[in-house]
Design a protein around this motif. Structure first.
Motif, short mmCIF file in Angstrom:
data_model
loop_
_atom_site.label_atom_id
_atom_site.label_comp_id
_atom_site.label_asym_id
_atom_site.label_seq_id
_atom_site.Cartn_x
_atom_site.Cartn_y
_atom_site.Cartn_z
N PHE A 10 0.83 -1.21 0.00
CA PHE A 10 0.00 0.00 0.00
C PHE A 10 0.86 1.25 0.00
O PHE A 10 0.54 2.23 -0.69
N SER A 11 1.96 1.25 0.75
CA SER A 11 2.84 2.41 0.76
C SER A 11 3.42 2.67 -0.63
O SER A 11 3.56 3.82 -1.05
N ALA A 13 1.93 2.02 -3.40
CA ALA A 13 0.85 2.61 -4.19
C ALA A 13 0.73 4.11 -3.91
O ALA A 13 0.50 4.90 -4.84
N ASN A 50 -4.41 0.52 5.67
CA ASN A 50 -4.26 1.17 4.36
C ASN A 50 -4.63 2.64 4.48
O ASN A 50 -5.64 3.11 3.94
N SER A 72 0.05 3.49 7.31
CA SER A 72 1.07 2.82 6.50
C SER A 72 2.18 3.78 6.09
O SER A 72 3.34 3.41 5.99
N GLU A 331 -6.56 5.28 -4.82
CA GLU A 331 -7.55 4.24 -5.12
C GLU A 331 -7.28 3.61 -6.49
O GLU A 331 -7.34 2.38 -6.63
N TRP A 334 -3.79 1.71 -6.17
CA TRP A 334 -3.89 0.53 -5.33
C TRP A 334 -4.64 -0.59 -6.05
O TRP A 334 -4.26 -1.76 -5.97
N ARG A 338 -2.79 -4.10 -6.86
CA ARG A 338 -3.36 -5.35 -6.33
C ARG A 338 -3.55 -6.38 -7.44
O ARG A 338 -3.32 -7.57 -7.24
N VAL A 358 -9.00 2.37 1.34
CA VAL A 358 -8.04 3.47 1.20
C VAL A 358 -8.52 4.62 2.07
O VAL A 358 -9.68 5.04 1.98
#
Length: 379
Positions: A10-11, A13, A50, A72, A331, A334, A338, A358
């Protein structure tokens, strides 16, 4: 066999989204230090939420906040690292924050002058305030900033305890309040009625060469009104645009009064504008701070100066612009990450990709170090 060390997906992203919104090559690399300043190792067993925490300055209080929230990544506008480090120890208070965040798996990204120079970045946000342009958050209705209430919540630290006893005590000394700039949690949805004043604007220092994704980018903004505007009106716009603080410094030429001054041109710079304003021939200089001698020289030239304290020209941008803009970009990023990284991270780390949430929030503990001391007798 040693385990591969990676950053939290997530970081990554969030970093990708920031780099797309505000490319790092927009920044003034001759002195600035922007980008991913702390890349914390990812532990899938104790992974963070997240969530992103936005702040101007990464202080110990903000680091505490990020750890409590289990974020995160922290996006800190001002870089916490400016120069090369020969060691990272607990003896340095800023390094303490970095070490604590790294231990918790929280990364730090700093955009700084990349945001300043961007089209639609900090310079344009301040220009929008001075010209009466509606302040909006992407995809939402127009916003305005509410004045700070008389009795803000205790946990906001907006007002400190009186350093002196009240007048009705035996000491008979006045009491004072230390008033800090309004916290960004006070931004409320309202129905403002701004009027857009006809004007032109351009960077004070354009990017050279122009950036392909930000062709009108550059440092600072120079605004020219089609017709002169009363200084009193511009002061009112500034106050409303940054949250109606109890007061802020202004300098005008001796012999003039606020009501007698009209402004046709404005030089704008977030933070500290001294070096950018050198030689700039405008009626008004609008920035976070100028030195005593810079301000004195300006009014001797017939210019006016409005300063808000350094970071108070920057903090409102996080809530009014960056929060929603970054959430939308994260968004999208991410979702892409994913899909692309499914099956590549190992069984434990794969669980992180199952979480589609998010969250982007603005720090409630971040504030400029300076406040205004106000006599209770004047309230």
């Amino acid at each position: 066999m040693s385990r591969t060390t990676i950053t939290a997906p997530f970081s990554r992203a969030v970093v990708n989204a920031m780099r797309k919104l505000y490319p790092e090559d927009l920044a003034d690399k001759s002195w600035d230090n922007t980008g991913l300043l702390l890349e914390a190792p990812f532990d899938p067993i104790t992974r963070q939420m997240n969530s992103v925490l936005l702040t101007v300055d990464l202080t110990k209080a903000v680091a505490d906040e990020a750890i409590e929230r289990n974020d995160s990544i922290v996006v800190a506008y001002h870089p916490i690292i400016f120069r090369g480090l020969k060691s990272i120890t607990l003896a340095d208070t800023q390094q303490q924050s970095l070490l604590r965040l790294a231990a918790e798996g929280i990364s730090v990204y700093s955009p700084h002058t990349a945001i300043d120079a961007a089209d639609g970045g900090l310079g344009d946000w301040l220009a929008d305030i001075i010209t009466g342009t509606p302040i909006t958050r992407d995809g939402e209705d127009e916003l305005s900033l509410e004045p700070i209430p008389e009795n803000p919540p205790d946990n906001e630290a907006s007002i400190t305890k009186d350093p002196f006893p009240s007048k009705d005590t035996k000491s008979n000394r006045p009491s004072f309040l230390l008033q800090h700039h309004p916290s960004q949690h006070m931004v409320q949805k309202t129905s403002p009625k701004p009027s857009i004043t006809p004007h032109t604007r351009k960077p004070i220092k354009p990017l050279n060469p122009p950036h392909p994704s930000h062709p009108n980018g550059g440092m600072g903004r120079l605004v020219h009104f089609e017709s002169p505007q009363p200084l009193s009106l511009l002061i009112e716009r500034i106050a409303t645009g940054v949250g109606n603080p109890k007061g802020f410094p202004i300098a005008i030429p001796q012999g003039a009064s606020i009501d007698s001054v009209n402004i046709r041109s404005v030089g704008i710079c977030a933070g500290s504008g001294g070096s950018l304003f050198a030689g700039l021939d405008t009626d008004l200089l609008f920035t976070g701070e100028l030195s005593h001698h810079e301000a004195l020289a300006a009014i001797e030239r017939g210019q006016c100066v409005v300063t808000l304290f350094h970071s108070n020209t920057e903090r409102g941008f996080l809530h009014n612009v960056l929060k929603l803009r970054l959430k939308k970009a994260v968004e999208e990023e991410w979702g892409r990450l994913r899909r692309e990284e499914r099956g590549r991270l190992g069984e434990e780390a794969e669980e992180a990709l199952d979480d589609g949430d998010v969250s982007v929030e603005v720090s409630e503990r971040d504030r400029d170090p300076y406040g205004i001391v106000i006599s209770r007798a004047e309230l």
